[in-house]
Enzyme design. Sequence first.
Site, short mmCIF file in Angstrom:
data_model
loop_
_atom_site.label_atom_id
_atom_site.label_comp_id
_atom_site.label_asym_id
_atom_site.label_seq_id
_atom_site.Cartn_x
_atom_site.Cartn_y
_atom_site.Cartn_z
N TYR A 113 -34.35 -25.10 -3.44
CA TYR A 113 -34.63 -23.85 -4.15
C TYR A 113 -35.56 -24.11 -5.35
CZ TYR A 113 -33.63 -18.92 -5.03
OH TYR A 113 -33.74 -17.56 -5.18
N LYS A 137 -34.52 -17.62 -11.36
CA LYS A 137 -33.33 -16.75 -11.23
C LYS A 137 -32.42 -16.87 -12.46
CE LYS A 137 -34.22 -14.87 -7.21
NZ LYS A 137 -34.91 -13.58 -7.22
P1 NAD Z 1 -39.34 -10.24 0.79
O1 NAD Z 1 -40.42 -11.25 1.01
O2 NAD Z 1 -39.16 -9.21 1.82
O3 NAD Z 1 -39.50 -9.55 -0.62
C1 NAD Z 1 -40.12 -10.18 -1.73
C2 NAD Z 1 -40.96 -9.10 -2.37
O4 NAD Z 1 -41.49 -9.55 -3.61
C3 NAD Z 1 -42.15 -8.68 -1.50
O5 NAD Z 1 -42.07 -7.30 -1.22
C4 NAD Z 1 -43.36 -8.95 -2.38
O6 NAD Z 1 -44.39 -8.00 -2.23
C5 NAD Z 1 -42.71 -8.84 -3.75
N1 NAD Z 1 -43.54 -9.42 -4.80
C6 NAD Z 1 -43.79 -10.72 -5.04
N2 NAD Z 1 -44.65 -10.83 -6.08
C7 NAD Z 1 -44.94 -9.56 -6.49
C8 NAD Z 1 -45.75 -9.00 -7.50
N3 NAD Z 1 -46.49 -9.78 -8.31
N4 NAD Z 1 -45.80 -7.65 -7.63
C9 NAD Z 1 -45.08 -6.84 -6.81
N5 NAD Z 1 -44.28 -7.31 -5.84
C10 NAD Z 1 -44.22 -8.66 -5.69
O7 NAD Z 1 -38.00 -11.12 0.63
P2 NAD Z 1 -36.53 -10.70 0.17
O8 NAD Z 1 -35.66 -11.83 0.65
O9 NAD Z 1 -36.21 -9.32 0.55
O10 NAD Z 1 -36.61 -10.87 -1.42
C11 NAD Z 1 -36.27 -9.83 -2.31
C12 NAD Z 1 -35.50 -10.39 -3.49
O11 NAD Z 1 -34.22 -10.85 -3.05
C13 NAD Z 1 -36.17 -11.58 -4.17
O12 NAD Z 1 -35.96 -11.49 -5.57
C14 NAD Z 1 -35.39 -12.75 -3.62
O13 NAD Z 1 -35.42 -13.90 -4.46
C15 NAD Z 1 -34.01 -12.13 -3.58
N6 NAD Z 1 -33.03 -12.84 -2.76
C16 NAD Z 1 -33.30 -13.14 -1.47
C17 NAD Z 1 -32.36 -13.82 -0.72
C18 NAD Z 1 -32.65 -14.20 0.71
O14 NAD Z 1 -32.00 -15.11 1.22
N7 NAD Z 1 -33.57 -13.54 1.39
C19 NAD Z 1 -31.13 -14.18 -1.29
C20 NAD Z 1 -30.88 -13.84 -2.61
C21 NAD Z 1 -31.83 -13.17 -3.35
#
Ligand code: NAD
Length: 257
Positions: free
Chosen positions: A153, A160
């Site tokens: 990570y 985070k």
């Molecule tokens: P995802 O790739 O679908 O979403 C990530 C989003 O971040 C995308 O829509 C992207 O456009 C946006 N983004 C990045 N930089 C940006 C910027 N400068 N301006 C506007 N938008 C921006 O993936 P996800 O897994 O749905 O991630 C969403 C959130 O959930 C993130 O914060 C991620 O860390 C968190 N998360 C994900 C998981 C997992 O396992 N998928 C677990 C815990 C937390």
Amino acid sequence: MIHLQGRHALIFGVASEESIAWAIAKKLHQAGARISLGYQQRFKSRILQLVKSNEVPISYYERCDVTNPDEMAHFFSRVEAPIDILVHSIAYATPETFAKPLTEVTQEEFATSLVASSYSLIPLVRAALPNMRPGASVMTMSYLGGQRVVANYKLMGIAKAALEATVRELAATIGPQGIRVNAISAGPIRTLAASQIGDFGSMLRVYEQVAPLRCSVNQDDVGNMACFLGSELARNVTGQVLFVDAGYSILAMAELK
Ligand code: NAD
């Protein structure tokens, strides 16, 4: 059943059908909320497909890179008031940072990740605040790697940690206006962002084997928590990191078989 009729949710972070933010949009819509989306230009074609599908009627959608003040200003100059729910589901680190040890991360890479993944919650809240009423709810997405070391990570764990601290500080800052700020810390879910994390498949397998509920979580589980946080039921919940992880985060030593 949670009722969000008459509420307007502004959601940032939809990149595809698999995005956690899209599941949140679907759940909030099913509960009666009106949905607006801010998206990154590189995902425009996918967003247009999702809008066209009309699975979730979208009131307003516009590009909005949260690190670009001009795009932010344009987006917020046109979005409808009031804003009752603000969802920040955004994270970014350059792919190279996932491939090298933390000791090799540059100042620029560190800043890029922290600005996009943690700081961005602040300007979003600042821009939305004039149109938020008491009872409004802000939520962001975190991960256990912000509190403990999770293999692969790396820099995102630091982002985070900063995000969770930002949640607490923002909750204290805007709490007197009746606005709540929380983080949802989800277990690993297959999405575009997750595909950057090395050996993600093994992570999911371990979850299913050792999490107290012996399963992994999915986007809908996070969407359900988002509905709760967006609703009156959570009216006295703020500054918290709420885990949706089948209980994995309580473990220090899993049962070995
Ligand atoms: P995802 O790739 O679908 O979403 C990530 C989003 O971040 C995308 O829509 C992207 O456009 C946006 N983004 C990045 N930089 C940006 C910027 N400068 N301006 C506007 N938008 C921006 O993936 P996800 O897994 O749905 O991630 C969403 C959130 O959930 C993130 O914060 C991620 O860390 C968190 N998360 C994900 C998981 C997992 O396992 N998928 C677990 C815990 C937390």
